[in-house]
Design a protein around this motif. Sequence first.
Motif, short mmCIF file in Angstrom:
data_model
loop_
_atom_site.label_atom_id
_atom_site.label_comp_id
_atom_site.label_asym_id
_atom_site.label_seq_id
_atom_site.Cartn_x
_atom_site.Cartn_y
_atom_site.Cartn_z
N ASP A 197 -59.04 -14.20 -17.08
CA ASP A 197 -57.95 -14.85 -17.83
C ASP A 197 -57.44 -13.99 -18.98
O ASP A 197 -57.06 -14.51 -20.04
CB ASP A 197 -58.41 -16.22 -18.37
CG ASP A 197 -58.86 -17.14 -17.25
OD1 ASP A 197 -58.20 -17.15 -16.19
OD2 ASP A 197 -59.86 -17.85 -17.43
N LYS A 198 -57.41 -12.69 -18.76
CA LYS A 198 -56.88 -11.77 -19.77
C LYS A 198 -55.86 -10.82 -19.12
O LYS A 198 -56.16 -10.17 -18.12
CB LYS A 198 -57.99 -10.94 -20.41
CG LYS A 198 -57.46 -9.92 -21.41
CD LYS A 198 -58.59 -9.10 -22.04
CE LYS A 198 -58.03 -8.07 -23.02
NZ LYS A 198 -59.10 -7.28 -23.67
N LYS A 257 -56.19 -16.71 -21.53
CA LYS A 257 -56.89 -16.81 -22.81
C LYS A 257 -56.54 -15.68 -23.77
O LYS A 257 -56.47 -15.89 -24.98
CB LYS A 257 -58.41 -16.82 -22.57
CG LYS A 257 -58.93 -18.04 -21.85
CD LYS A 257 -60.44 -17.98 -21.66
CE LYS A 257 -60.95 -19.20 -20.92
NZ LYS A 257 -62.43 -19.11 -20.69
N GLY A 263 -53.85 -22.58 -24.23
CA GLY A 263 -55.11 -21.98 -23.81
C GLY A 263 -55.31 -20.58 -24.32
O GLY A 263 -56.45 -20.10 -24.41
N VAL A 282 -56.01 -17.88 -26.86
CA VAL A 282 -56.72 -17.88 -28.13
C VAL A 282 -56.38 -16.64 -28.95
O VAL A 282 -56.33 -16.70 -30.19
CB VAL A 282 -58.25 -17.94 -27.89
CG1 VAL A 282 -59.02 -17.83 -29.20
CG2 VAL A 282 -58.61 -19.22 -27.16
N THR A 301 -53.58 -23.59 -29.36
CA THR A 301 -54.92 -23.02 -29.23
C THR A 301 -55.07 -21.66 -29.90
O THR A 301 -56.19 -21.15 -30.03
CB THR A 301 -55.27 -22.87 -27.74
OG1 THR A 301 -54.21 -22.17 -27.08
CG2 THR A 301 -55.45 -24.24 -27.08
#
Length: 326
Positions: A104-105, A127, A149, A151, A173
């Motif tokens: 998720d990067k 993320k 989501g 961050v 987030t």
Amino acid sequence: RRRRSIFQDCDLFDSLDIEVEYFLHIHFITVHNEKRIIGFPFETRFPANKDFRQLQNLKITGEICALDFHFMRDSMDRLQALNLKEVKIVRYYDEWGNLVPENDKIPEGAFNKKKSLQRIILPDKLKIIGTFAFYNCTNLTGSLTIPEGVVKIEAAAFQSCVNLKGTLSLPTTLEYLGDENSVGSVFDECGFTCELKLPDKLKYIGNYTFNNCQNLYGSLILPENLEYIGLGAFQNCRGFTGSLEIPKRVSVIHQEAFNYCGFDGILKLHDGIINIEENAFRCRFKGELVLPKNLFVLSNGVFAGCNFSGELKLPEKLSSIGDFAF
């Protein structure tokens, strides 16, 4: 498999949707007696009769990895519109058995200097956006929505995307814009034309994060959880107006943090601030200035250009006042 593209309003002559459930071409290596899968690059997934070099409009669903981003960046020279909304970004094992990078990067340098890219829709499941992910994508246009989501957005992720002239939407987030390791410059020189709404959970704004974002306008409300405002974080954001209040967890105002901003209201500082560095508030603030009780250093040109009125009381702990401070 072909489907109607969400980029249907773009004036693009060619498009393709790709659905990926798993890597179509795999081979195995053994690391520490463990069998691991390495995914082959993106080009193996295209239909044999499709020249990926000519594609302008691409939608992908399913799993992709860093190799796929680099393939799109380096080999798809005409790619203009990319929809990653339904993509899952997964890490992979390289030829030495190293895990690269995180799930998720969006990887570092994913579309670094991708001049053909004009439109981007980011994955719903995301993320982190890595350093230089969209750096100097000067033809990227429209608005930018960072999905819920996310961050962290790392250094220079969207730096010099000068034609992003729509709105900027940040997720609730979000905690880090840059960090101690990646510094900042996340949106440096972007052309966003909107009010800037910072999320309540935001803790860190790195160096030059919004530097020279001259089209941001209106008031700026810094979230209570904010702990760090980096050097030149909002420098030359001339469209900001009104008052500014520094959150209580911020103890140092770094050099040129708000240099040449357009604020024309009251500046509210709290007693926990111990150091205000050079040219930090070279703005047009007015009204009474109340300096923090624990202020120790006031550097050069801190309040140059301001139009404060009333009585100025210097804190007892103040040990140094720089040139042209007021």
